[in-house]
Motif scaffolding. Structure first.
Motif, PDB file in Angstrom:
ATOM      1  N   PHE A 101       0.798  -1.226   0.000  1.00 46.96           N
ATOM      2  CA  PHE A 101       0.000   0.000   0.000  1.00 46.96           C
ATOM      3  C   PHE A 101       0.836   1.284   0.000  1.00 46.96           C
ATOM      4  CE2 PHE A 101      -2.850  -3.157   2.063  1.00 46.96           C
ATOM      5  CZ  PHE A 101      -3.795  -3.208   1.047  1.00 46.96           C
TER       6      PHE A 101
ATOM      7  N   TYR B 143       0.689  -0.005  -4.557  1.00 45.79           N
ATOM      8  CA  TYR B 143      -0.696   0.448  -4.715  1.00 45.79           C
ATOM      9  C   TYR B 143      -0.962   1.670  -3.830  1.00 45.79           C
ATOM     10  CZ  TYR B 143      -1.611  -4.237  -6.722  1.00 45.79           C
ATOM     11  OH  TYR B 143      -1.600  -5.383  -7.483  1.00 45.79           O
TER      12      TYR B 143
ATOM     13  N   GLU C 135      -5.382   1.365  -4.522  1.00 50.71           N
ATOM     14  CA  GLU C 135      -5.719   0.040  -3.996  1.00 50.71           C
ATOM     15  C   GLU C 135      -7.216  -0.229  -4.164  1.00 50.71           C
ATOM     16  OE1 GLU C 135      -7.102   2.551  -0.697  1.00 50.71           O
ATOM     17  OE2 GLU C 135      -5.415   2.638  -2.082  1.00 50.71           O
TER      18      GLU C 135
END
Length: 246
Positions: free
Chosen positions: A30, A34, A39
């Motif tokens: 994350f 992403y 995400e």
């Protein structure tokens, strides 16, 4: 008593190690591959959390079962458990990495979120630097080169219909985003349009954090479409935000 201090000690030690691995994985997925809100645009969150929960709980739980004081092959059992856990985590991260966003490509009227597994290997090998490499850092903005003739337009359409590979998934067509500043400016939509597709208070709350943004373009995602905020005078990207563009 089955739940001895010895078992609990090994369980907690393994759990701490697992949680440390989980934190590193969270940052990698994350924080690097992403970044928010991508995400959500790709739908990776539920897949990753399911993988992580199973992996974090599996290893320590097996350790709790096999840890027995005085057991002859305890070290071997723990090594095998840890190996299984690391293998499962590595495979999960590898699968998630295959879907990481690598490019955010402007194509005619919008941005497309391009994931690593969207790009054909043969097309990647024919691209010029820096578009011939799938970066492992955060995705970068690029533009899809405009068609130069009706024949090229037909070829692109035919390729997409036949293979499902759109122009934004073809690095051989990429160029610098700054090359298309004028085209981007011509396609920008006013921020007021966002109120038609989102709750007004959510739009106001989101835009308040980005005072230099005064226009937007859609971002097509795999699961959820997002909004790219821009400054219309400079065509500069301000931020990708979790609002609906249509």
């Amino acid at each position: 008593m089955w739940l001895t201090k010895f078992r609990l000690k090994y369980f907690l030690a393994h759990l701490c190690i697992s949680l440390l691995l989980a934190c590193c994985s969270l940052f990698l997925v994350f924080g690097v591959w992403y970044p928010s809100p991508l995400e959500k645009a790709t739908g990776v969150t539920s897949l990753f959390l399911m993988m992580l929960i199973v992996d974090v709980l599996l290893g320590p739980s097996l350790t709790l079962i096999v840890a027995e004081q005085g057991k002859k092959h305890l070290k071997l059992d723990l090594i095998i458990i840890f190996f299984i856990q690391i293998s499962a985590l590595s495979y999960g991260l590898y699968s998630i990495s295959n879907g990481r966003p690598v490019w955010i490509a402007f194509d005619t009227v919008r941005f497309d979120l391009v994931q690593a597994n969207n790009i054909p290997v043969e097309n990647l090998s024919l691209a010029t630097a820096p578009y011939n490499v799938l970066d492992w850092s955060q995705p970068k903005f690029v533009a899809v080169r405009p068609v130069s003739s009706e024949k090229e337009k037909s070829n692109r359409t035919f390729t997409e219909l036949q293979t499902g590979v759109s122009p934004s998934m073809q690095p051989t067509l990429y160029e610098k985003l700054s090359n298309q500043s004028k085209q981007i400016q011509n396609k920008l939509s006013p921020l007021s349009e966002l109120n038609s597709y989102n709750e007004k208070n959510m739009v106001e709350k989101t835009l308040k954090a980005y005072p230099y943004a005064n226009a937007f373009l859609p971002l097509k995602g795999n699961e959820v479409d997002m909004v790219v905020l821009l400054n219309k005078e400079t065509a500069r990207i301000v931020k990708i935000v979790d609002l609906r563009p249509w």
